[in-house]
Design an enzyme around this catalytic site. Structure first.
Site, PDB file in Angstrom:
ATOM      1  N   GLY A  46      12.623  37.539 -17.931  1.00 31.66           N
ATOM      2  CA  GLY A  46      13.858  37.209 -17.355  1.00 31.66           C
ATOM      3  C   GLY A  46      14.664  36.369 -18.317  1.00 31.66           C
ATOM      4  N   GLN A  51      21.856  31.620 -21.079  1.00 37.22           N
ATOM      5  CA  GLN A  51      20.934  31.275 -21.948  1.00 37.22           C
ATOM      6  C   GLN A  51      21.538  31.939 -23.393  1.00 37.22           C
ATOM      7  OE1 GLN A  51      17.410  32.587 -19.713  1.00 37.22           O
ATOM      8  NE2 GLN A  51      16.550  31.049 -20.865  1.00 37.22           N
ATOM      9  N   CYS A  92      10.106  28.594 -20.212  1.00 37.03           N
ATOM     10  CA  CYS A  92      11.431  29.091 -20.267  1.00 37.03           C
ATOM     11  C   CYS A  92      11.682  29.502 -21.822  1.00 37.03           C
ATOM     12  CB  CYS A  92      12.542  27.965 -19.814  1.00 37.03           C
ATOM     13  SG  CYS A  92      14.173  28.374 -19.843  1.00 37.03           S
ATOM     14  N   LEU A  93      12.470  30.485 -22.089  1.00 33.23           N
ATOM     15  CA  LEU A  93      12.909  30.692 -23.405  1.00 33.23           C
ATOM     16  C   LEU A  93      13.728  29.878 -24.185  1.00 33.23           C
ATOM     17  CD1 LEU A  93      13.291  34.744 -23.070  1.00 33.23           C
ATOM     18  CD2 LEU A  93      11.594  33.557 -23.852  1.00 33.23           C
ATOM     19  N   HIS A 134      14.320  30.608 -10.821  1.00 33.80           N
ATOM     20  CA  HIS A 134      14.593  30.192 -12.214  1.00 33.80           C
ATOM     21  C   HIS A 134      15.899  30.600 -12.731  1.00 33.80           C
ATOM     22  CE1 HIS A 134      12.305  29.213 -16.337  1.00 33.80           C
ATOM     23  NE2 HIS A 134      13.269  29.959 -16.565  1.00 33.80           N
ATOM     24  N   GLU A 135      15.968  31.805 -12.687  1.00 38.84           N
ATOM     25  CA  GLU A 135      17.327  32.457 -13.321  1.00 38.84           C
ATOM     26  C   GLU A 135      18.497  32.130 -12.633  1.00 38.84           C
ATOM     27  OE1 GLU A 135      16.337  33.644 -16.158  1.00 38.84           O
ATOM     28  OE2 GLU A 135      14.383  34.288 -15.965  1.00 38.84           O
ATOM     29  N   HIS A 138      19.555  28.675 -14.121  1.00 36.43           N
ATOM     30  CA  HIS A 138      20.208  28.640 -15.010  1.00 36.43           C
ATOM     31  C   HIS A 138      21.793  28.879 -14.932  1.00 36.43           C
ATOM     32  CE1 HIS A 138      17.141  28.543 -18.294  1.00 36.43           C
ATOM     33  NE2 HIS A 138      16.602  29.503 -17.726  1.00 36.43           N
TER      34      HIS A 138
HETATM   35  O1  GNR Z   1       9.571  34.403 -19.916  1.00 34.87           O
HETATM   36  C1  GNR Z   1       9.698  33.618 -18.926  1.00 34.87           C
HETATM   37  N1  GNR Z   1       8.426  33.665 -18.202  1.00 34.87           N
HETATM   38  C2  GNR Z   1       8.411  32.565 -17.081  1.00 34.87           C
HETATM   39  C3  GNR Z   1       7.184  32.207 -16.484  1.00 34.87           C
HETATM   40  C4  GNR Z   1       7.121  31.673 -15.331  1.00 34.87           C
HETATM   41  C5  GNR Z   1       8.433  31.322 -14.794  1.00 34.87           C
HETATM   42  C6  GNR Z   1       9.434  31.652 -15.191  1.00 34.87           C
HETATM   43  C7  GNR Z   1       9.622  32.362 -16.307  1.00 34.87           C
HETATM   44  S1  GNR Z   1      11.329  32.826 -16.841  1.00 34.87           S
HETATM   45  C8  GNR Z   1      10.841  32.826 -18.671  1.00 34.87           C
HETATM   46  C9  GNR Z   1      12.164  33.425 -19.324  1.00 34.87           C
HETATM   47  C10 GNR Z   1      13.208  32.519 -19.403  1.00 34.87           C
HETATM   48  O2  GNR Z   1      13.649  31.554 -19.626  1.00 34.87           O
HETATM   49  N2  GNR Z   1      14.066  32.953 -18.268  1.00 34.87           N
HETATM   50  O3  GNR Z   1      15.178  32.068 -17.892  1.00 34.87           O
HETATM   51 NI    NI Z   2      14.517  29.995 -18.327  1.00 38.68          NI
END
Ligand code: GNR
Ligand code: NI
Length: 165
Positions: A46, A51, A92-93, A134-135, A138
């Site tokens: 995601g 980001q 999270c990236l 999670h997104e 952000h």
């Molecule tokens: O790649 C991602 N893996 C992930 C694993 C567990 C819970 C959420 C994520 S999202 C993350 C990519 C990211 O940072 N999206 O904002």
């Molecule tokens: Ni993230």
């Protein structure tokens, strides 16, 4: 095709609140295409526009991480269907090499616009429910480390600082 650079914690720009998209334009389509390229290049599932330092409410997702399940959510919101929280080891990236358990509601109803700007609703459970929450966080300037103790958060911040130095 363009790979954008991903902001890394604790960059203060990750704390900005993204604005609603009023019109889905060619520029939005270009952003979405570049976000997919960036997410797949980084092996993510995601990515929120925040980001890549674009503060508009756009999310791309591919839970398979291989190009097979591309999904777009513009101006997304959720309603909680089942508030029972499930734990998930989140990454999270924007917070490299860090995985911590976060608990979130297990079942949500997503409302959003698709890539064409058409409204849709979809129920989500499992990884999809985790990822959309999670997104959306952000887009509101929130990161998964905010759910951890301040001691853990401090430790992560110092480790990342050391890795980058
Ligand atoms: O790649 C991602 N893996 C992930 C694993 C567990 C819970 C959420 C994520 S999202 C993350 C990519 C990211 O940072 N999206 O904002
Ligand atoms: Ni993230």
């Amino acid at each position: 095709m363009a790979i954008m650079s991903i902001l890394k914690y604790p960059d203060p720009r990750l704390r900005l609140k993204a604005a609603c998209v009023d019109n889905v334009t060619d520029r939005t389509q270009q952003l979405i295409a570049d976000m997919f390229d960036t997410m797949w290049d980084a092996n993510g599932i995601g990515l929120a526009a925040t980001q890549v330092n674009v503060h508009e409410r756009v999310i791309v997702m591919d839970l398979a991480a291989d190009g097979s399940e591309p999904r777009v959510f513009i101006n997304p919101s959720i309603k909680i269907i089942d508030a029972t929280c499930i734990p998930y080891d989140e990454g999270c990236l924007s917070i490299p090499n860090t995985f911590e358990t976060v608990e979130r509601p297990s079942h949500v109803l997503i409302s959003a616009l698709d890539q064409q700007g058409t409204p849709f609703e979809e129920e989500a459970t499992g990884l999809m429910a985790v990822c959309i929450q999670h997104e959306i966080d952000h887009l509101d300037g929130k990161l998964f480390v905010d759910y951890l103790s301040s001691i853990k958060r401090q430790r992560i911040r110092k480790l990342l600082k050391k890795e980058r130095a």
